[in-house]
Design a protein around this motif. Sequence first.
Motif, PDB file in Angstrom:
ATOM      1  N   TYR A 192       0.981  -0.993  -0.029  1.00 16.00           N
ATOM      2  CA  TYR A 192       0.018   0.200   0.040  1.00 16.00           C
ATOM      3  C   TYR A 192       0.945   1.164  -0.047  1.00 16.00           C
ATOM      4  O   TYR A 192       1.782   1.415   0.715  1.00 16.00           O
ATOM      5  N   ASP A 193       0.552   2.221  -0.988  1.00 17.12           N
ATOM      6  CA  ASP A 193       1.157   3.458  -1.028  1.00 17.12           C
ATOM      7  C   ASP A 193       0.247   4.487  -0.776  1.00 17.12           C
ATOM      8  O   ASP A 193      -0.669   4.526  -1.869  1.00 17.12           O
ATOM      9  N   PRO A 194       0.039   5.159   0.109  1.00 18.92           N
ATOM     10  CA  PRO A 194      -0.986   6.323   0.193  1.00 18.92           C
ATOM     11  C   PRO A 194      -0.871   7.432  -0.640  1.00 18.92           C
ATOM     12  O   PRO A 194      -1.926   7.996  -0.691  1.00 18.92           O
ATOM     13  N   THR A 195       0.285   7.757  -1.121  1.00 19.06           N
ATOM     14  CA  THR A 195       0.367   8.776  -2.316  1.00 19.06           C
ATOM     15  C   THR A 195      -0.501   8.212  -3.712  1.00 19.06           C
ATOM     16  O   THR A 195      -0.959   9.127  -4.586  1.00 19.06           O
ATOM     17  N   VAL A 196      -0.796   7.110  -3.873  1.00 22.25           N
ATOM     18  CA  VAL A 196      -1.799   6.552  -5.043  1.00 22.25           C
ATOM     19  C   VAL A 196      -3.025   7.211  -4.797  1.00 22.25           C
ATOM     20  O   VAL A 196      -3.533   7.622  -5.925  1.00 22.25           O
ATOM     21  N   GLY A 197      -3.448   7.235  -3.512  1.00 27.35           N
ATOM     22  CA  GLY A 197      -4.905   7.983  -3.403  1.00 27.35           C
ATOM     23  C   GLY A 197      -5.995   7.250  -4.400  1.00 27.35           C
ATOM     24  O   GLY A 197      -6.101   5.966  -4.255  1.00 27.35           O
ATOM     25  N   VAL A 198      -6.637   8.064  -5.109  1.00 28.04           N
ATOM     26  CA  VAL A 198      -7.824   7.798  -5.777  1.00 28.04           C
ATOM     27  C   VAL A 198      -7.395   6.630  -6.792  1.00 28.04           C
ATOM     28  O   VAL A 198      -8.141   6.065  -7.508  1.00 28.04           O
ATOM     29  N   GLY A 199      -6.144   6.659  -7.033  1.00 29.43           N
ATOM     30  CA  GLY A 199      -5.661   5.747  -8.256  1.00 29.43           C
ATOM     31  C   GLY A 199      -5.817   4.348  -7.888  1.00 29.43           C
ATOM     32  O   GLY A 199      -6.063   3.371  -8.731  1.00 29.43           O
ATOM     33  N   TYR A 200      -6.250   3.859  -6.464  1.00 29.71           N
ATOM     34  CA  TYR A 200      -6.515   2.614  -6.325  1.00 29.71           C
ATOM     35  C   TYR A 200      -7.972   2.224  -6.824  1.00 29.71           C
ATOM     36  O   TYR A 200      -8.113   0.905  -7.012  1.00 29.71           O
ATOM     37  N   VAL A 201      -8.709   3.408  -7.126  1.00 26.83           N
ATOM     38  CA  VAL A 201     -10.102   2.932  -7.914  1.00 26.83           C
ATOM     39  C   VAL A 201      -9.748   2.409  -9.183  1.00 26.83           C
ATOM     40  O   VAL A 201     -10.454   1.172  -9.381  1.00 26.83           O
TER      41      VAL A 201
END
Length: 504
Positions: A192-201
């Motif tokens: 998990y990388d919190p900087t990805v953010g909305v990219g996980y959608v």
Amino acid sequence: MSAIAKRLASQTAVYGVSSIVGRVLTYLLVPIYTAAFSAAEYGVVTGLYAYVSFLNVVFTYGMETTFFRFANRAGADRKELYDRVLSLLFVSTAGLTVLLMLLARPLLSLLEIPPGHEQYAVWVALILGLDALTAIPFARLRLENKARKFAGIKLAGIIANVALNLFFIVLCPAVMSGKWLTFLQPLVARVYDPTVGVGYVFLSNLFASGLTLLLLWRELLDFRFRLNLSLLQPLLGYAFPLMLMGLAGMVNETLDRILLPKWLPDNFYPGQSSLTAVGIYGACYKLSIFMSLVIQAFRYAAEPFFFAQSTERNSPATFAMILKWFTLCCAVIFVGISLNVEDFGRLFLRRPEYLQGLVVVPILLLANLFLGVYYNLSVWFKLTDKTYYGTYIGAGGAVLTIALNFVLIPLLGYLGSAIATLACYFMMAVLCWRLGERHFPVPYPAVRLGLWLVFASGLVALGWWVQPAGWWVRHAWHAGLTVAFLLALYAVERPRPALNVAKV
């Protein structure tokens, strides 16, 4: 009931349940997204998935229906046709996917997405490519009457998508912040990388699309690459009009979320970016899903029924009766949700910034009601083999959608987009009704239903304009208006026993 009819009813139920369950599961992600992401971040999701809706049509360009049509011709070699159609899709999908990746920056610029997020467009391109490659294997399952396998694989992909969204957007942040299961932090930190953010959608969708392709391994294992250029002309000649019809439908359904960030004046909503406006509109648009689910269920059940009834002498009266009760049921949904949208909004839209867009929900619910009416009325050009009228009506709706968005977005913002959607579907329904009267007369109670919709709209407008002070008083007022509509419906439309007249 004959064996064929039973099989058809069974398969219709399987396809319908899988589609509706899938849409409900993905809809339940809306509270997750609106709690985790700001309106501007959710605007990225809304905008890119609006492009996905358009590009899905381009990537498959009507080849599913074309495969069905050519596979059912006399003497057709279905295995050879499957190989040739899938080969064509492999080539076109590879080219379109690479092209979309190269155009990542221009695509994001159209949505006002700042530099540094080009990977979103790359992931979207891969999603489109994987989904396009599954189109013909899924069509083959339908052709072979493997409804349960079709539905099972579809649901597996949807469940994987929902599960990955919950994992990356809910579980991982909670673990890393020490809120839940802190002992999992070393493991979560690896994935998990919190900087990805909305990219996980998009990543969740990408993984789910890859899983769906893997689950179709049997249909892909016996595939042989055969690209026969001599077959291109008849295949593409049949598919091209279908693609145009699909694109026209997507214009009416999703173009407003693409046009909104381009045509919205700067600082139209003080302190908000155009991407924030797209996010608010997209989230509130989701509340019209209640009407969409009813329409989806109706289409799966009604379309086979319409064709089966077409040879009956009293079929026009039957079609009229179906439209009447469909419209009245949808009117109840329209009134009930519109008058209580504040509660639905707070339940599904988890941040206060989204609630300012709730004004569009009644308009979009009524728009979807007219879309359902259009699907009912469209039976005439399907039964008379004049489906080109559907293309004309859809194209007319697309032109009206673009024109009204161009005029109304600078004046009304996303409220203008909602009004454009309503005007489009209303025009399509009226035009389809008028043309149907000429080519396939059905005694629809048009005036009666129109009066009911005017009455329903009046109650909704009254509920919105008159807002008593106090939570309990306001809710009692809205509940009273809803009950008034139900009582009026019962009083006027309840079945009445036939009168027994004694013979003299």
